[in-house]
Design a protein around this motif. Structure first.
Motif, mmCIF file in Angstrom:
data_model
loop_
_atom_site.group_PDB
_atom_site.id
_atom_site.type_symbol
_atom_site.label_atom_id
_atom_site.label_comp_id
_atom_site.label_asym_id
_atom_site.label_seq_id
_atom_site.Cartn_x
_atom_site.Cartn_y
_atom_site.Cartn_z
ATOM 1 N N LYS A 1 1.089 -1.267 0.067
ATOM 2 C CA LYS A 1 0.059 -0.008 -0.065
ATOM 3 C C LYS A 1 0.878 1.274 -0.082
ATOM 4 N N HIS B 1 1.824 3.455 -2.211
ATOM 5 C CA HIS B 1 1.335 4.423 -3.114
ATOM 6 C C HIS B 1 0.202 5.181 -2.351
ATOM 7 N N THR B 2 -0.174 4.785 -1.187
ATOM 8 C CA THR B 2 -1.287 5.676 -0.364
ATOM 9 C C THR B 2 -0.496 6.621 0.457
ATOM 10 N N TYR C 1 -3.913 -0.707 12.032
ATOM 11 C CA TYR C 1 -4.954 -1.647 11.270
ATOM 12 C C TYR C 1 -4.837 -3.195 11.441
ATOM 13 N N LYS C 2 -3.226 -3.293 11.112
ATOM 14 C CA LYS C 2 -2.732 -4.737 11.067
ATOM 15 C C LYS C 2 -3.169 -5.539 12.323
ATOM 16 N N ASP D 1 -6.462 -6.201 12.785
ATOM 17 C CA ASP D 1 -7.095 -7.197 11.960
ATOM 18 C C ASP D 1 -6.744 -8.622 12.289
ATOM 19 N N ARG E 1 -8.697 -9.786 15.461
ATOM 20 C CA ARG E 1 -10.034 -9.858 15.058
ATOM 21 C C ARG E 1 -10.008 -11.500 14.363
ATOM 22 N N ARG F 1 -10.614 0.252 -3.336
ATOM 23 C CA ARG F 1 -10.260 -1.055 -2.970
ATOM 24 C C ARG F 1 -8.735 -1.268 -2.912
ATOM 25 N N ALA G 1 -6.052 2.115 1.161
ATOM 26 C CA ALA G 1 -5.911 1.004 2.295
ATOM 27 C C ALA G 1 -6.600 2.003 3.307
ATOM 28 N N ALA G 2 -8.016 1.864 3.142
ATOM 29 C CA ALA G 2 -8.867 2.597 4.329
ATOM 30 C C ALA G 2 -8.769 1.987 5.727
ATOM 31 N N LEU H 1 -13.377 -3.402 1.245
ATOM 32 C CA LEU H 1 -12.334 -2.501 1.381
ATOM 33 C C LEU H 1 -11.380 -2.732 2.524
ATOM 34 N N ARG H 2 -11.463 -4.055 2.930
ATOM 35 C CA ARG H 2 -10.561 -4.603 3.911
ATOM 36 C C ARG H 2 -9.314 -4.931 3.197
ATOM 37 N N TRP H 3 -8.181 -4.952 3.750
ATOM 38 C CA TRP H 3 -7.030 -5.108 3.077
ATOM 39 C C TRP H 3 -5.777 -5.864 3.962
#
Lengths: 194, 209
Positions: free
Chosen positions: A78, A80-81, A98-99, A102, A105, B146, B149-150, B207-209
């Motif tokens: 990611k 590029h974000t 986030y990871k 994730d 979860r 998508r 990376a939301a 949209l999960r990544w």
């Protein structure tokens, strides 16, 4: 940008972040050595924070390295974000957060209690509950007559004569039903174990 | 895999191909909008008010585009990690434009006509049309988001829904036979909320990544 000199620590921090920023920009332009240096530095920071955060969330710290690797991969995929005009570290932190969540979860919403502490608080189990459930399930999938025979003979410990009388069947029929039922149980149980 | 090996592998990857987020999202939305316009022009009747566009059409288009612009910026900032520092008042511009238009309409029309104007001819048909016509734009926006990376996929999906509804509501004046901002605010507003909710539900998965 001038480093802040009011505190040595924060000056160092600002310097490090500027360094990361420059390295990530270089990495995006195809400079593998800068990228490698950056990822290694990020991994070291992530390793500490992941172990701490996992412990705080009641997860086993041994999985910290998985979280580190998933985060590194996400940073790469990611990248590029990342807006090159914006600070690099908050971007990495957001990905790591986030990871981590994730990962937790996916492990199940519940809190995972380490096995060692369970062993200390619970008395030794007299039988394997999982196996009992499995046998129960297998019994349920037998035909009714076979199930009755297996229950009577193998579980309740009745004799063939008693069972034959109770089910109003011949001795031979009871023996055949027992044999088939046990064979079928064996096949299903074996498959379940495998 | 050992972490050092992973790092070596990642570092050996070819350099990043620049993919700026905003133009790509804009392009996708424009593509979806073109499809919606095509359907509106070929498959649906023309609005009788189009020949002499009045305040209703002007305010509807302005409010809908204001919503689309706000939602576009929101979706972009939600699409990148640590990108959502300042969202600003999301619905405020669209709501202000709509409120001013409605105030003018209420001043212009007698109170006993308000309810009839609010309900209009076929409110649910209109709601459904706007919601369904939003889907191509929503799909295009989600397809682009998508790749990003939301950190909060549900919110990003809902923003895409508002974006799609805003674009579609602006185009829908080509067909909409109603001539009241009360009607537009209620039923197109409801459609926007519906599409936003749908975007949120889809986004939470897609949209999960």
């Amino acid at each position: 940008m001038f480093p802040k000199w009011d505190e040595r620590g924060s000056a160092r921090l600002v310097h490090d972040q500027e360094q990361h920023w420059a390295e990530m920009r270089a990495a995006n332009r195809g400079r593998p050595r800068a990228y490698r240096r950056l990822l290694t530095a990020v991994a070291a920071v992530l390793r500490r924070s992941a172990a701490r955060d996992l412990a705080r969330l009641g997860q086993a710290g041994a999985e910290a390295e998985d979280v580190v690797q998933e985060t590194l991969l996400a940073i790469h995929v990611k990248r590029h974000t990342w807006d090159e005009t914006r600070p690099f570290v908050p971007w990495v932190r957001a990905i790591a957060r986030y990871k981590l969540l994730d990962f937790v979860r996916r492990r199940g919403n519940g809190v995972e209690v380490p096995v060692e502490s369970l062993a200390e608080t619970l008395p030794a189990a007299t039988e394997d509950p999982e196996r009992r459930i499995a046998v129960g399930e297998c019994l349920d999938c037998l035909p009714a007559r076979q199930r009755e025979v297996v229950l009577a003979l193998a579980v309740e410990g009745a004799s063939v004569a008693e069972t034959a009388q109770r089910l109003n069947a011949s001795h031979g029929a009871v023996r055949v039903a027992l044999h088939r039922g046990l064979a079928s149980l064996g096949a299903r149980f074996g498959r379940w174990l495998g | 895999v050992r972490t050092e090996e992973l790092i070596a592998e990642l570092a050996a990857a070819p350099p990043l191909r620049r993919r700026p987020l905003a133009p790509l999202l804009g392009l996708a939305v424009a593509g979806g909008a073109a499809l919606v316009l095509l359907v509106l022009l070929t498959a649906m009747t023309r609005s009788p008010h189009l020949a002499h566009p009045g305040a209703t059409i002007a305010v509807t288009v302005m409010a809908a585009l204001a919503l689309a612009v706000s939602a576009f910026r929101l979706a972009l900032s939600l699409a990148r990690p640590a990108g959502g520092a300042h969202h600003g008042p999301l619905l405020a511009p669209a709501a202000l434009i709509l409120a001013a238009g409605i105030a003018a309409e209420l001043a212009r029309t007698p109170p006993d006509a308000w309810l009839a104007r609010l309900v209009g001819g076929s409110p649910f048909g209109c709601l459904l049309s706007v919601a369904l016509l939003s889907l191509p734009v929503l799909a295009a926006a989600l397809a682009v988001l998508r790749r990003d990376a939301a950190p909060r996929p549900r919110e990003a999906g809902a923003a895409a829904g508002l974006l799609a509804a805003g674009v579609t509501a602006a185009l829908y004046v080509v067909h909409c036979p109603e001539e009241s901002l009360l009607f537009v605010a209620l039923w197109h507003g409801a459609a926007a909320l519906l599409v936003a909710a749908l975007g949120g539900v889809i986004g939470a998965r897609l949209l999960r990544w």
